[in-house]
Write a protein that holds these residues in place. Structure first.
Motif, PDB file in Angstrom:
ATOM      1  N   ASP A 244      57.965   2.418  56.573  1.00  0.00           N
ATOM      2  CA  ASP A 244      59.791   2.831  56.189  1.00  0.00           C
ATOM      3  C   ASP A 244      60.061   1.641  55.122  1.00  0.00           C
ATOM      4  O   ASP A 244      59.774   0.583  55.151  1.00  0.00           O
ATOM      5  CB  ASP A 244      60.759   1.755  57.321  1.00  0.00           C
ATOM      6  CG  ASP A 244      61.842   2.119  56.955  1.00  0.00           C
ATOM      7  OD1 ASP A 244      62.741   2.153  55.903  1.00  0.00           O
ATOM      8  OD2 ASP A 244      62.575   1.620  57.959  1.00  0.00           O
ATOM      9  N   PRO A 245      60.227   2.307  54.595  1.00  0.00           N
ATOM     10  CA  PRO A 245      60.252   1.537  52.781  1.00  0.00           C
ATOM     11  C   PRO A 245      61.609   0.543  52.316  1.00  0.00           C
ATOM     12  O   PRO A 245      61.710  -0.036  51.542  1.00  0.00           O
ATOM     13  CB  PRO A 245      60.673   2.154  51.824  1.00  0.00           C
ATOM     14  CG  PRO A 245      60.624   3.974  52.272  1.00  0.00           C
ATOM     15  CD  PRO A 245      60.216   3.794  53.660  1.00  0.00           C
ATOM     16  N   THR A 246      62.430   0.311  53.457  1.00  0.00           N
ATOM     17  CA  THR A 246      63.478  -0.059  53.469  1.00  0.00           C
ATOM     18  C   THR A 246      62.817  -1.437  54.172  1.00  0.00           C
ATOM     19  O   THR A 246      63.574  -2.389  54.222  1.00  0.00           O
ATOM     20  CB  THR A 246      64.404   0.385  54.322  1.00  0.00           C
ATOM     21  OG1 THR A 246      64.440   0.477  55.613  1.00  0.00           O
ATOM     22  CG2 THR A 246      64.930   1.843  53.485  1.00  0.00           C
ATOM     23  N   THR A 247      61.914  -1.849  54.895  1.00  0.00           N
ATOM     24  CA  THR A 247      60.999  -2.525  55.468  1.00  0.00           C
ATOM     25  C   THR A 247      61.057  -4.057  54.946  1.00  0.00           C
ATOM     26  O   THR A 247      61.070  -4.511  53.685  1.00  0.00           O
ATOM     27  CB  THR A 247      60.249  -2.831  56.615  1.00  0.00           C
ATOM     28  OG1 THR A 247      60.744  -1.621  57.020  1.00  0.00           O
ATOM     29  CG2 THR A 247      59.644  -3.939  57.394  1.00  0.00           C
ATOM     30  N   PRO A 248      61.852  -5.248  55.347  1.00  0.00           N
ATOM     31  CA  PRO A 248      61.651  -6.565  54.287  1.00  0.00           C
ATOM     32  C   PRO A 248      60.379  -6.690  54.395  1.00  0.00           C
ATOM     33  O   PRO A 248      59.429  -6.595  55.262  1.00  0.00           O
ATOM     34  CB  PRO A 248      62.365  -7.567  54.976  1.00  0.00           C
ATOM     35  CG  PRO A 248      63.834  -6.896  56.145  1.00  0.00           C
ATOM     36  CD  PRO A 248      62.950  -5.491  56.277  1.00  0.00           C
ATOM     37  N   GLY A 249      59.755  -6.789  53.607  1.00  0.00           N
ATOM     38  CA  GLY A 249      58.663  -7.577  52.788  1.00  0.00           C
ATOM     39  C   GLY A 249      57.940  -5.594  52.187  1.00  0.00           C
ATOM     40  O   GLY A 249      56.542  -6.285  51.974  1.00  0.00           O
ATOM     41  N   ALA A 250      58.161  -4.563  52.402  1.00  0.00           N
ATOM     42  CA  ALA A 250      57.218  -3.698  52.095  1.00  0.00           C
ATOM     43  C   ALA A 250      57.086  -3.313  50.737  1.00  0.00           C
ATOM     44  O   ALA A 250      56.077  -3.051  50.233  1.00  0.00           O
ATOM     45  CB  ALA A 250      58.516  -2.378  52.158  1.00  0.00           C
ATOM     46  N   GLY A 251      57.831  -4.416  49.521  1.00  0.00           N
ATOM     47  CA  GLY A 251      57.842  -5.049  48.205  1.00  0.00           C
ATOM     48  C   GLY A 251      56.490  -5.389  47.867  1.00  0.00           C
ATOM     49  O   GLY A 251      56.666  -6.013  47.006  1.00  0.00           O
ATOM     50  N   ALA A 252      56.373  -6.164  48.785  1.00  0.00           N
ATOM     51  CA  ALA A 252      54.892  -7.547  49.060  1.00  0.00           C
ATOM     52  C   ALA A 252      54.224  -7.315  47.999  1.00  0.00           C
ATOM     53  O   ALA A 252      53.344  -5.953  48.766  1.00  0.00           O
ATOM     54  CB  ALA A 252      55.079  -8.844  49.773  1.00  0.00           C
ATOM     55  N   ALA A 253      53.667  -7.795  46.848  1.00  0.00           N
ATOM     56  CA  ALA A 253      52.253  -7.303  47.081  1.00  0.00           C
ATOM     57  C   ALA A 253      52.144  -5.940  45.860  1.00  0.00           C
ATOM     58  O   ALA A 253      51.065  -5.309  46.054  1.00  0.00           O
ATOM     59  CB  ALA A 253      51.681  -7.464  46.982  1.00  0.00           C
ATOM     60  N   GLY A 254      53.649  -5.554  45.126  1.00  0.00           N
ATOM     61  CA  GLY A 254      53.359  -4.360  44.273  1.00  0.00           C
ATOM     62  C   GLY A 254      52.966  -3.085  45.231  1.00  0.00           C
ATOM     63  O   GLY A 254      52.965  -1.926  44.675  1.00  0.00           O
ATOM     64  N   GLY A 255      53.706  -3.474  46.963  1.00  0.00           N
ATOM     65  CA  GLY A 255      54.177  -2.741  47.878  1.00  0.00           C
ATOM     66  C   GLY A 255      52.984  -2.286  48.916  1.00  0.00           C
ATOM     67  O   GLY A 255      52.638  -1.871  49.046  1.00  0.00           O
ATOM     68  N   THR A 256      51.839  -3.494  48.158  1.00  0.00           N
ATOM     69  CA  THR A 256      50.706  -3.929  49.544  1.00  0.00           C
ATOM     70  C   THR A 256      51.484  -3.784  50.667  1.00  0.00           C
ATOM     71  O   THR A 256      51.018  -3.202  51.818  1.00  0.00           O
ATOM     72  CB  THR A 256      49.662  -5.122  48.795  1.00  0.00           C
ATOM     73  OG1 THR A 256      49.528  -4.971  48.147  1.00  0.00           O
ATOM     74  CG2 THR A 256      48.993  -4.622  50.322  1.00  0.00           C
ATOM     75  N   GLY A 257      52.485  -4.165  51.035  1.00  0.00           N
ATOM     76  CA  GLY A 257      53.105  -4.805  52.542  1.00  0.00           C
ATOM     77  C   GLY A 257      53.289  -3.831  52.967  1.00  0.00           C
ATOM     78  O   GLY A 257      53.239  -3.331  54.194  1.00  0.00           O
ATOM     79  N   PHE A 258      54.167  -2.638  52.073  1.00  0.00           N
ATOM     80  CA  PHE A 258      53.884  -1.558  52.699  1.00  0.00           C
ATOM     81  C   PHE A 258      53.144  -0.262  53.071  1.00  0.00           C
ATOM     82  O   PHE A 258      52.440   0.373  54.136  1.00  0.00           O
ATOM     83  CB  PHE A 258      54.788  -0.670  51.691  1.00  0.00           C
ATOM     84  CG  PHE A 258      55.261   1.380  51.841  1.00  0.00           C
ATOM     85  CD1 PHE A 258      55.975   1.368  52.885  1.00  0.00           C
ATOM     86  CD2 PHE A 258      54.044   2.568  51.736  1.00  0.00           C
ATOM     87  CE1 PHE A 258      56.246   2.983  53.380  1.00  0.00           C
ATOM     88  CE2 PHE A 258      54.670   3.846  51.783  1.00  0.00           C
ATOM     89  CZ  PHE A 258      55.524   3.846  52.966  1.00  0.00           C
ATOM     90  N   ALA A 259      51.876  -0.816  52.228  1.00  0.00           N
ATOM     91  CA  ALA A 259      50.904  -0.228  52.798  1.00  0.00           C
ATOM     92  C   ALA A 259      50.514  -0.460  54.311  1.00  0.00           C
ATOM     93  O   ALA A 259      49.849  -0.159  55.062  1.00  0.00           O
ATOM     94  CB  ALA A 259      49.739   0.181  51.547  1.00  0.00           C
ATOM     95  N   LEU A 260      50.264  -1.478  54.595  1.00  0.00           N
ATOM     96  CA  LEU A 260      50.113  -2.714  55.448  1.00  0.00           C
ATOM     97  C   LEU A 260      50.680  -2.320  56.849  1.00  0.00           C
ATOM     98  O   LEU A 260      50.484  -2.079  57.266  1.00  0.00           O
ATOM     99  CB  LEU A 260      49.908  -4.311  55.529  1.00  0.00           C
ATOM    100  CG  LEU A 260      48.748  -4.314  53.815  1.00  0.00           C
ATOM    101  CD1 LEU A 260      48.553  -5.839  53.922  1.00  0.00           C
ATOM    102  CD2 LEU A 260      47.313  -4.443  55.265  1.00  0.00           C
TER     103      LEU A 260
END
Length: 377
Positions: A244-260
């Protein structure tokens, strides 16, 4: 002579000049020069960015650096390390701490910026090294990133195949996201037995006006006209992955939060979690004072940064808290601290303070030892 006291030193890194462990040691040295008989406890903290590894190494007895050579954000080889923590009931084979800053971080580029080509492959390679060692748990710090690749390099290191419409692997970095058309997750490494905790002080989503490209892209070198194309690439990647790209923190580290998140990791507030993991709350038992700090203390420092968390823990334990900062901005509220010291004021200028941070941290430690001498022992 006044009675001996227990003093806990729990600073964050002074970014760009000295890490959290070095800052804690320098402050303690200065304090001892004025009060040599006090009981000194070092508990450096971090928010997931630069200095996270050093903070754990200084605070956890038996922590062991595990050298690894990885692909840096510019494609060159980088010698780094992940940290092996001793076994615990929750992690019988030990936990691994891996820091993005030292493997794929912007500091590794020096003055260069590679907004389209920097990627997170090295961070993923260090994670794989910890998994291959057999750790029971992973703690990942994702601050100070160089890239806006949505964690694509990390995912590929974990075994995910990201290809274009012709089934060819995409190029590294944000550049490759413009052509990504397929994602195959069948070969993705499993999580360690007791999971993965991700430390971040960022709550931004992956996409849009508050997303990774729009908010953090300029810091990594994107020009104004490149933000939308970079965001479009992240959108393409997000459409192929089960997160879910809207999750808080998904945009951290250039989107690394999303990948994790896609991998199944849990994102947690970095400063609070590091303080818990290094045992700061327990260290405050019988303490007379805790000293915290960071490079720049300003009006935003109360929102999620390490000194604010240390102050909250001190308040809950009814232990006074002192602040040391490289600079204390005019808009900063220091009313909650028993004492405050600015390295810029002590040195006479920010240039001098940055040139010799350990020297001025020692001076600040000595100053605080004298100015807080009236506190109960």
């Amino acid at each position: 002579m006044s009675a001996a006291r227990r003093v806990v030193f729990a600073p964050d890194s002074f970014k760009g000049s000295i890490d959290a462990a070095g800052a804690a040691a320098a402050l303690a040295d200065g304090w001892r020069s004025a009060r040599p008989h006090d009981d000194i406890v070092l508990r450096p903290v971090a928010d997931g960015g630069e200095g996270t590894l050093a903070a754990f190494a200084a605070a956890v007895p038996g922590a062991r650096p595990m050298p690894v050579e990885v692909t840096g954000p510019d494609g060159m080889r980088v010698r780094a390390a992940w940290l092996l923590l001793p076994p615990t009931p929750d992690a019988p084979n030990g936990a691994g701490v891996v820091e993005l800053a030292s493997t794929s971080g912007i500091e590794l580029l020096g003055a260069r910026r590679l907004p389209w080509d920097a990627d997170t492959t090295g961070f993923g390679q260090a994670i794989v090294a910890a998994l291959d060692h057999g750790v029971s748990r992973l703690v990942l710090g994702i601050g100070s990133s160089a890239s806006t690749d949505g964690g694509a390099g990390l995912l590929r290191a974990l075994g995910v195949e990201l290809t274009d419409a012709t089934a060819r692997p995409i190029a590294p970095g944000a550049r490759g996201l413009a052509s990504v058309a397929h994602a195959e997750l069948g070969g993705m490494r499993a999580l360690p037995p007791t999971g993965v905790v991700v430390l971040t002080d960022v709550t931004n989503p992956l996409l849009g006006p508050r997303g990774a490209a729009a908010v953090f892209g300029p810091q990594k070198g994107f020009a104004a006209g490149e933000i939308i194309p970079a965001d479009n690439g992240l959108t393409r990647l997000a459409g192929l992955l089960p997160g879910d790209p809207t999750t808080p923190g998904a945009g951290a580290a250039g989107g690394t939060g999303f990948a994790l998140l896609v991998w199944g990791a849990a994102l947690v507030p970095g400063a609070a979690q590091v303080a818990e993991l290094v045992g700061l709350r327990a260290a405050l038992g019988e303490a007379s004072l805790v000293v915290t700090g960071e490079g720049s203390f300003d009006g935003q420092s109360a929102a999620g940064k390490a000194p604010a968390h240390v102050a909250a823990i001190g308040a809950a334990a009814e232990v006074p808290v002192a602040l040391v900062a490289g600079r204390i901005a005019p808009d900063a509220d220091v009313s909650g601290f028993t004492a405050a010291a600015s390295l810029t004021d002590l040195a006479g200028s920010s240039t001098l303070a940055l040139a010799e941070p350990a020297r001025w941290l020692r001076a600040a430690g000595a100053r605080l030892a004298l100015t807080t001498s009236s506190l109960p022992g």
